[in-house]
Design a protein around this motif. Structure first.
Motif, PDB file in Angstrom:
ATOM      1  N   LYS A   1       0.149  -1.315  -1.898  1.00  0.00           N
ATOM      2  CA  LYS A   1      -1.071  -1.069  -2.667  1.00  0.00           C
ATOM      3  C   LYS A   1      -1.177   0.403  -3.067  1.00  0.00           C
ATOM      4  O   LYS A   1      -1.652   0.729  -4.158  1.00  0.00           O
ATOM      5  CB  LYS A   1      -2.269  -1.472  -1.787  1.00  0.00           C
ATOM      6  CG  LYS A   1      -3.521  -1.852  -2.532  1.00  0.00           C
ATOM      7  CD  LYS A   1      -4.552  -2.422  -1.552  1.00  0.00           C
ATOM      8  CE  LYS A   1      -5.935  -2.385  -2.133  1.00  0.00           C
ATOM      9  NZ  LYS A   1      -6.941  -2.935  -1.222  1.00  0.00           N
TER      10      LYS A   1
ATOM     11  N   GLN B   1      -6.477  -8.579   5.077  1.00  0.00           N
ATOM     12  CA  GLN B   1      -6.617  -8.839   6.513  1.00  0.00           C
ATOM     13  C   GLN B   1      -6.623 -10.349   6.782  1.00  0.00           C
ATOM     14  O   GLN B   1      -5.893 -10.846   7.642  1.00  0.00           O
ATOM     15  CB  GLN B   1      -7.934  -8.211   6.998  1.00  0.00           C
ATOM     16  CG  GLN B   1      -8.261  -8.428   8.465  1.00  0.00           C
ATOM     17  CD  GLN B   1      -7.626  -7.368   9.347  1.00  0.00           C
ATOM     18  OE1 GLN B   1      -7.403  -6.241   8.899  1.00  0.00           O
ATOM     19  NE2 GLN B   1      -7.302  -7.733  10.578  1.00  0.00           N
TER      20      GLN B   1
ATOM     21  N   GLN C   1      -0.639  -2.516   2.574  1.00  0.00           N
ATOM     22  CA  GLN C   1      -1.348  -1.256   2.289  1.00  0.00           C
ATOM     23  C   GLN C   1      -0.400  -0.249   1.655  1.00  0.00           C
ATOM     24  O   GLN C   1      -0.792   0.510   0.763  1.00  0.00           O
ATOM     25  CB  GLN C   1      -1.968  -0.687   3.571  1.00  0.00           C
ATOM     26  CG  GLN C   1      -3.142  -1.499   4.120  1.00  0.00           C
ATOM     27  CD  GLN C   1      -4.354  -1.508   3.193  1.00  0.00           C
ATOM     28  OE1 GLN C   1      -4.365  -0.878   2.149  1.00  0.00           O
ATOM     29  NE2 GLN C   1      -5.379  -2.276   3.555  1.00  0.00           N
ATOM     30  N   GLU C   2       0.848  -0.248   2.092  1.00  0.00           N
ATOM     31  CA  GLU C   2       1.828   0.685   1.503  1.00  0.00           C
ATOM     32  C   GLU C   2       2.163   0.282   0.062  1.00  0.00           C
ATOM     33  O   GLU C   2       2.290   1.133  -0.810  1.00  0.00           O
ATOM     34  CB  GLU C   2       3.093   0.726   2.359  1.00  0.00           C
ATOM     35  CG  GLU C   2       2.887   1.476   3.652  1.00  0.00           C
ATOM     36  CD  GLU C   2       4.142   1.565   4.505  1.00  0.00           C
ATOM     37  OE1 GLU C   2       4.020   1.980   5.659  1.00  0.00           O
ATOM     38  OE2 GLU C   2       5.244   1.208   4.020  1.00  0.00           O
TER      39      GLU C   2
ATOM     40  N   ILE D   1      -0.159  -6.420   7.113  1.00  0.00           N
ATOM     41  CA  ILE D   1      -1.202  -5.550   6.560  1.00  0.00           C
ATOM     42  C   ILE D   1      -0.639  -4.160   6.255  1.00  0.00           C
ATOM     43  O   ILE D   1      -0.886  -3.602   5.182  1.00  0.00           O
ATOM     44  CB  ILE D   1      -2.392  -5.439   7.540  1.00  0.00           C
ATOM     45  CG1 ILE D   1      -3.098  -6.793   7.633  1.00  0.00           C
ATOM     46  CG2 ILE D   1      -3.381  -4.363   7.087  1.00  0.00           C
ATOM     47  CD1 ILE D   1      -4.042  -6.914   8.808  1.00  0.00           C
TER      48      ILE D   1
ATOM     49  N   ASP E   1      -9.113  -4.939   0.981  1.00  0.00           N
ATOM     50  CA  ASP E   1      -8.632  -4.790   2.359  1.00  0.00           C
ATOM     51  C   ASP E   1      -9.028  -5.997   3.211  1.00  0.00           C
ATOM     52  O   ASP E   1      -8.238  -6.471   4.022  1.00  0.00           O
ATOM     53  CB  ASP E   1      -9.206  -3.498   2.975  1.00  0.00           C
ATOM     54  CG  ASP E   1      -8.610  -2.254   2.323  1.00  0.00           C
ATOM     55  OD1 ASP E   1      -7.664  -2.404   1.515  1.00  0.00           O
ATOM     56  OD2 ASP E   1      -9.092  -1.152   2.614  1.00  0.00           O
TER      57      ASP E   1
ATOM     58  N   LYS F   1      -2.358  -4.687  -5.371  1.00  0.00           N
ATOM     59  CA  LYS F   1      -3.568  -4.032  -5.897  1.00  0.00           C
ATOM     60  C   LYS F   1      -4.654  -5.031  -6.290  1.00  0.00           C
ATOM     61  O   LYS F   1      -5.792  -4.648  -6.550  1.00  0.00           O
ATOM     62  CB  LYS F   1      -3.207  -3.153  -7.106  1.00  0.00           C
ATOM     63  CG  LYS F   1      -2.344  -1.947  -6.751  1.00  0.00           C
ATOM     64  CD  LYS F   1      -2.106  -1.068  -7.971  1.00  0.00           C
ATOM     65  CE  LYS F   1      -1.234   0.142  -7.649  1.00  0.00           C
ATOM     66  NZ  LYS F   1       0.182  -0.170  -7.490  1.00  0.00           N
TER      67      LYS F   1
END
Lengths: 100, 427
Positions: A67, A89, A64-65, A60, A85, A81
């Motif tokens: 994205k 997950q 996130q990084e 995750i 979220d 992208k």
């Protein structure tokens, strides 16, 4: 006899799915597509890391990084992208459950 | 999925039986012999991938993979073979590991499909019964669409759009060509297998000419004005092959409307072109067995439900890969394998009377503009209104201003992706 076999085989299918939540048949949306690039088996000549058995939190964090364009990437920034979220997950948790 | 105790499953069967009415009476006997039987026709990335994914998800399924050839020749990276950068044998894969997963192999062609009795007839006369059928036949050529180009002409002017002998033939012709010759390439309109593939091929042929036959050039005659990764390709051509590659789009008369194998000529709207070596990529449609099964529409391709890949025309028949038309997803090996996994999961859930999951697919295609110059297009796709559309804000092409190190890295990833895709389907 025939009816019994129908019954048994279908029940077997259904219960097998119920007993093995990490089965590919129950993978959250998008999860199996990771294995197009990230090998799901050993011995594949690629610098890309397998995802099976990795900590969900690590997957995750990396996603996130990607994205947010905070981590160097060629395609992962473009792909990350496309997922919410909640989807990331679920995907991360599913891969964490897979046997390396 | 939630638990499915015996009682609720039988209740569902009953309810479905009531809803389906008379159809249920026909359906029940077909499922009656031991495990549900899945027949997969076509042993490419989609078919082999789906057969294996089915066995992985539910080992008790009886899965038969029908494929005429004992050796699969992969299309991705085959342009490197044409350019002399890779051996054709590196494209070859066999089915031992597929069989080791418990998939039954039938090495012959399917000649007929009867959706009513749910049977597939093979060349030998063998009849296979199925509960669900998966068709993954790839593309066939629409021989009537380009006057003068038929199977006989393809032995003089190869298409090399199905890898194998055609790939080797185009390679031999390029090797035999004298320096100073012109290579012609005819590219059709979309939809076509591997939309960026023709431009990768033009690039790598130009690379071969530049390094081995520098007085020669390749002329690309295109039925389109716009194509996949166009700016990236055209920037690379300007930088790498200003004297060796020329592209003529639709607006400038690039569409080839007739060919002559006898005179080695391609005719466009304005001009005719003669070539020393001619590569004609003909218009395409779904593989022949999809037409025999009656699951193609008037486009020549197969409309499918994006959640299950079940045909919108015939129930219990799923279609995968290049033969389908599923919105904006390009026809690629990576997309085909991603579809195969979604389809396998959906089939297992359908057989257990569970609802298939809403899928999301990723497609990634790499192209080589030169051996150390890779570019890519990626997309995330989801069903919207019965077809796959790209998720907005995601996907897209490699950056236009990337440094050489990025191009080199993506060239490496192209080979890595090939290794992973082939391992997933055949390894």
């Amino acid at each position: 006899m025939i009816a019994a076999r129908v019954f048994v085989s279908l029940v077997a299918l259904a219960t097998a799915s119920a007993a093995a939540p990490a089965s590919a048949a129950d993978a959250p949306r998008g999860a199996t597509a990771c294995a197009i690039c990230h090998p799901s088996k050993t011995g594949v000549d690629t610098p890309l890391q397998p995802l099976s058995g990795r900590k969900a939190a690590d997957i995750i964090a990396a996603m996130q990084e990607f994205k947010a364009d905070r981590r160097p990437a060629t395609v992962m920034n473009r792909i990350a992208k496309g997922f919410s979220d909640a989807e990331l997950q679920a995907i991360a948790e599913w891969w964490a459950e897979q046997q390396p | 999925m939630t638990a499915s105790p015996t009682r609720s499953l039988s209740a569902r069967l009953t309810r479905r039986g009531v809803l389906a009415g008379a159809a249920a009476a026909l359906c029940a006997p077909a499922i009656a012999q031991n495990a549900p039987r899945i027949v997969v026709i076509g042993g490419g990335f989609a078919g082999a991938g789906c057969a294996r994914a089915l066995k992985h998800a539910e080992p008790r399924l009886a899965v038969t993979l029908v494929e005429a050839n004992r050796t699969f020749t992969a299309c991705p990276l085959s342009n490197s073979v044409i350019a002399g950068l890779r051996d054709l044998s590196a494209q070859h894969f066999t089915y031992e590991k597929v069989a080791a997963d418990g998939v039954t192999l039938a090495f012959e062609a399917a000649t007929a499909i009867d959706p009513g009795s749910r049977t597939v007839t093979l060349t030998s006369g063998t009849i296979l019964s199925y509960d669900r059928l998966v068709l993954a036949p790839g593309v066939s050529f629409d021989w009537g669409a380009l006057p003068g180009y038929d199977e006989a002409a393809s032995r003089i002017m190869p298409h090399a759009w199905q890898a194998g002998e055609q790939t080797a033939l185009l390679r031999r012709q390029l090797e035999a060509m004298e320096d100073g010759g012109t290579v012609l390439m005819a590219v059709p309109d979309n939809p076509m297998r591997c939309p960026p593939g023709a431009y990768e091929r033009a690039s790598l042929i130009a690379h071969y000419l530049k390094t081995h036959k520098p007085r020669s050039k390749i002329l690309v005659l295109d039925a389109k004005d716009e194509f996949s990764m166009q700016r990236l390709f055209q920037d690379a051509w300007k930088a790498l092959y200003p004297d060796h590659l020329e592209w003529i789009g639709l607006s400038n008369g690039g569409k080839v409307i007739a060919v002559s194998a006898a005179t080695r000529t391609l005719a466009g709207d304005f001009d005719s072109y003669k070539g020393s070596v001619i590569n004609v990529i003909p218009p395409q449609k779904a593989g022949t067995i999809a037409q025999i099964a009656g699951v193609t529409d008037r486009t020549g391709w197969c409309p499918v439900d994006p959640v299950t890949f079940e045909s919108k025309i015939a129930p219990n028949i799923h279609v995968l890969g290049d033969a389908t038309l599923v919105g904006t997803m390009p026809k690629s090996a990576s997309g085909a394998l991603a579809q195969a996994q979604i389809c396998a999961a959906a089939i297992v859930r359908l057989l257990a009377n569970a609802t298939p999951q809403q899928p999301k697919l990723i497609n990634t295609c790499y192209s080589l503009a030169a051996p150390d110059y890779g570019i890519s297009v990626a997309g995330v796709y989801q069903p919207v209104g019965g077809i796959y559309l790209e998720v907005e804000g995601a996907g897209g092409n490699s950056p236009l201003d990337a440094p050489p190190a990025t191009r080199a890295a993506e060239a490496g990833y192209a080979r890595s992706l090939f290794n992973t895709l082939t391992a997933e389907a055949f390894g």
